[in-house]
Every structure is written in C-alpha cells, then in structure tokens.
Design a protein around this motif. Structure first.
Motif, PDB file in Angstrom:
ATOM      1  N   ALA A 168      30.054  -0.397 -12.926  1.00  0.00           N
ATOM      2  CA  ALA A 168      31.047  -0.605 -11.872  1.00  0.00           C
ATOM      3  C   ALA A 168      31.055   0.618 -10.962  1.00  0.00           C
ATOM      4  O   ALA A 168      30.670   1.721 -11.366  1.00  0.00           O
ATOM      5  N   TYR A 169      31.510   0.379  -9.719  1.00  0.00           N
ATOM      6  CA  TYR A 169      31.566   1.486  -8.768  1.00  0.00           C
ATOM      7  C   TYR A 169      32.816   1.356  -7.911  1.00  0.00           C
ATOM      8  O   TYR A 169      33.116   0.274  -7.391  1.00  0.00           O
ATOM      9  N   ASN A 170      33.543   2.449  -7.782  1.00  0.00           N
ATOM     10  CA  ASN A 170      34.763   2.506  -6.980  1.00  0.00           C
ATOM     11  C   ASN A 170      34.470   3.285  -5.701  1.00  0.00           C
ATOM     12  O   ASN A 170      34.143   4.472  -5.745  1.00  0.00           O
ATOM     13  N   MET A 171      34.612   2.591  -4.560  1.00  0.00           N
ATOM     14  CA  MET A 171      34.315   3.198  -3.269  1.00  0.00           C
ATOM     15  C   MET A 171      35.564   3.681  -2.539  1.00  0.00           C
ATOM     16  O   MET A 171      35.492   4.085  -1.380  1.00  0.00           O
ATOM     17  N   GLY A 172      36.723   3.602  -3.203  1.00  0.00           N
ATOM     18  CA  GLY A 172      37.986   3.951  -2.559  1.00  0.00           C
ATOM     19  C   GLY A 172      38.859   2.718  -2.470  1.00  0.00           C
ATOM     20  O   GLY A 172      39.514   2.341  -3.448  1.00  0.00           O
TER      21      GLY A 172
END
Length: 332
Positions: free
Chosen positions: A222-226
């Motif tokens: 998973a990736y959180n971009m803001g």
C-alpha cells in the motif's frame, strides 16, 4: 545521618526495577445495521438492529533489573465475554522483542490496505467471506520473537497446539492438535508512505497421516500519497474446507484478495472504496463484495457509514445481497 542516607539509597535501588507505567484506554462502538440474505431469488432483509461493543485496554510497562522492559497488554471486550488479546512483550530496547501471547499475537493477521473506517468488508455488517488472515494462530496460545528495524519488523511465532482453547488455564495440557507457526515481515522498507507485508502460516497434524501441512501465504502493498491512499493484499490458502482444517491437498485451494482506495476530503472526512474477492477452486463463480464508506472524525469520536454489495455469494452464480451500517464510536 550516614545510616539514614545509606538506607534511603538502598531502598531507591531496590524499588527502581519495579517502577511501572500503566495506561488505560477504551471505547464504545454502537452500530445500527441491516443486510439482505444472499439468494438467487427475491431479496429479503434480516431486519435492522442496534448493536454495541465495549472494549477496555490496559497496558502496563515495567523496567526489569537486567536493563530490559516487560509490557503487559490486556484487552477486555464485552462482546467476547472474556479477556481477549492478552500479551506480554519483553524488550531489550534495541529492537529485539520476545512475546508470550494468550491469544492476541500474530504475524499473519496484519493489514496494509486502507479503508475509510473498516478496510475489510467482513468487519462491517455484511455478507463478505474473504478471510485475509486464513490459517492464522491468532486466537491460540503462542510465543515468539521479533526484531524491529528502520525498514520494518521481522518475526516468528509458534503455537504448540493450535486446537487448544485460548481460555484454558495456566496448567493446561494439549488438546490433540498439531503445532502451528507463523513468520513474516511488515514495514515501510524505509520509504515514507509505503507499507508492505509478507507472511506465512503453517499448521501441522499431531500425527502424520500422509497429507500436506495446511499453509497460507499473505502478502500486500500500500502507498499513502497524502490525500490519496491505495493498496492491495492477497492470501492463498490450501484446501480451506478440510474437515479438521489442519491438513491440506491441492484439490480445493482458495485465494482471498482485498483492494482499497481512500480519499481524505478534509482533515475530518475520509471517503473509501474496498473490493474483496473470494476465488475457491470448487466454486463456479468468484464472490465479490464492493464496499463504499464515509467516515467523519469528531475528535474523540467517529461517525461512519458503510454500504456493501455482494455478488455470487459463496461462489453461487446470481446469489447477491446488499448491506448497510451506521456506526458511532466513542473512545478515551
């Protein structure tokens, strides 16, 4: 005067190792929900109802006289009617942890996929059957070791008897089950916003009968971009419907997959969509549940709404159903 000072110093030294810090947290989660019964014919509702879950968590940490620390984490849930998820963590303060778990410890029951409130549709009032933690020894007495680094945490856990009750007393003996083991890694790999996980769970027979051990592998990223976050997980499990769930062949394997995307519309409002799939070899169709959520953070409380649509429930073509829930959670 010298005797008084010496006595005071001695008392201080003796008392230092047993100093403890205790924290208490808790919550009341209230849900108003309804769902349809999956069917290929006319839909019917199970009826709306109000439900509650009360939870208290006690965390106590003591400094040991060898320089290590020992932390007791005990969770009490009214819905379970018993003390749940209790664990002791012994740490050297440099990343090495030893675990003694009543039923809460697991390296297989993790999640990286984002959700506005509950990323897994099965954690809401719906019909989804995707089991991302399939074959876990979470819920069984176990012990283990873990090592935390800047990249993430590596760990291994072992359960001598995966069929032993988690309510058994301190003098319990085996319940006729084989051993269970989990090992894996979760972390960011040193990249801001990144979350990855990889683990495997294995359960063995008490006596070998020629069948393979039950194995499941759980992996995700998973990736959180803001404002935006997205992720995917998959769990593969061999022969999940074996009669005693601790042997396996390759005749009825199953894949569970979970997708998620969230959008932070503001500091307090989050929107999310999650899709869960169950693909079992012996079923004609792949079950799919689509969940839409919106959550509003009130500070010390959260309000969340969820709607789910399940298609081909249980792998039966045309067996569909909807579900919805409204949740208010107050924490302290």
């Amino acid at each position: 005067m010298k005797k008084l000072l010496a006595t005071t110093a001695l008392v201080s030294v003796m008392a230092a190792p047993v100093l403890a810090e205790t924290k208490i947290a808790g919550s009341l989660e209230t849900t108003f929900a309804d769902k349809e019964t999956p069917t290929t014919g006319a839909q019917s509702s199970t009826g709306a109802a109000l439900g509650h879950e009360t939870k208290f968590e006690f965390v106590s940490t003591k400094e040991l006289n060898n320089g290590w620390s020992s932390k007791l984490d005990m969770e009490v849930m009214e819905v379970a009617g018993d003390v749940a998820d209790t664990e002791v963590t012994i740490s050297n303060g440099e990343g090495l942890n030893l675990y003694i778990s009543k039923d809460g410890g697991s390296f297989h029951d993790w999640g990286v996929v984002p959700g506005a409130y509950n990323a897994r549709p099965g954690d809401n009032a719906g019909n989804d059957s995707a089991a991302m933690d399939a074959n876990t020894i979470h819920g069984v007495h176990n012990f283990g070791i873990g090592y935390k680094t800047d990249f993430g945490t590596f760990g291994l856990r072992y359960a001598p008897d995966h069929q032993a009750s988690n309510t058994a007393g301190d003098k319990t003996t085996g319940a006729g089950g084989g051993s269970g083991m989990e090992y894996g890694f979760t972390g960011s790999l040193g990249v801001d916003g990144l979350a990855v996980g990889l683990s495997q769970a294995i359960k063995q027979n008490e006596v070998s009968n020629g069948n393979d051990d039950a194995e499941s592998t759980h992996y995700g990223v998973a990736y959180n971009m803001g404002q935006f976050a997205f992720g995917v997980e998959r769990t593969t499990f061999s022969d999940k419907n074996n009669s005693d769930n601790n042997t396996s062949t390759t005749t009825n394997d199953v894949d569970y997959t979970l997708y998620g995307v969230t959008y932070a519309a503001s500091d307090n409002v989050t929107l999310g969509i999650n899709i869960a799939e169950t693909d079992e070899d012996s079923k004609a169709e792949t079950e799919e549940t689509t969940q839409l959520e919106i959550a509003y953070n009130l500070g010390g409380a959260t309000v969340a709404f969820s709607h789910q649509q399940t298609e081909d429930n249980g792998g039966t073509a045309g067996s569909d159903a909807d579900a919805w829930s409204i949740t208010y959670k107050q924490s302290f």
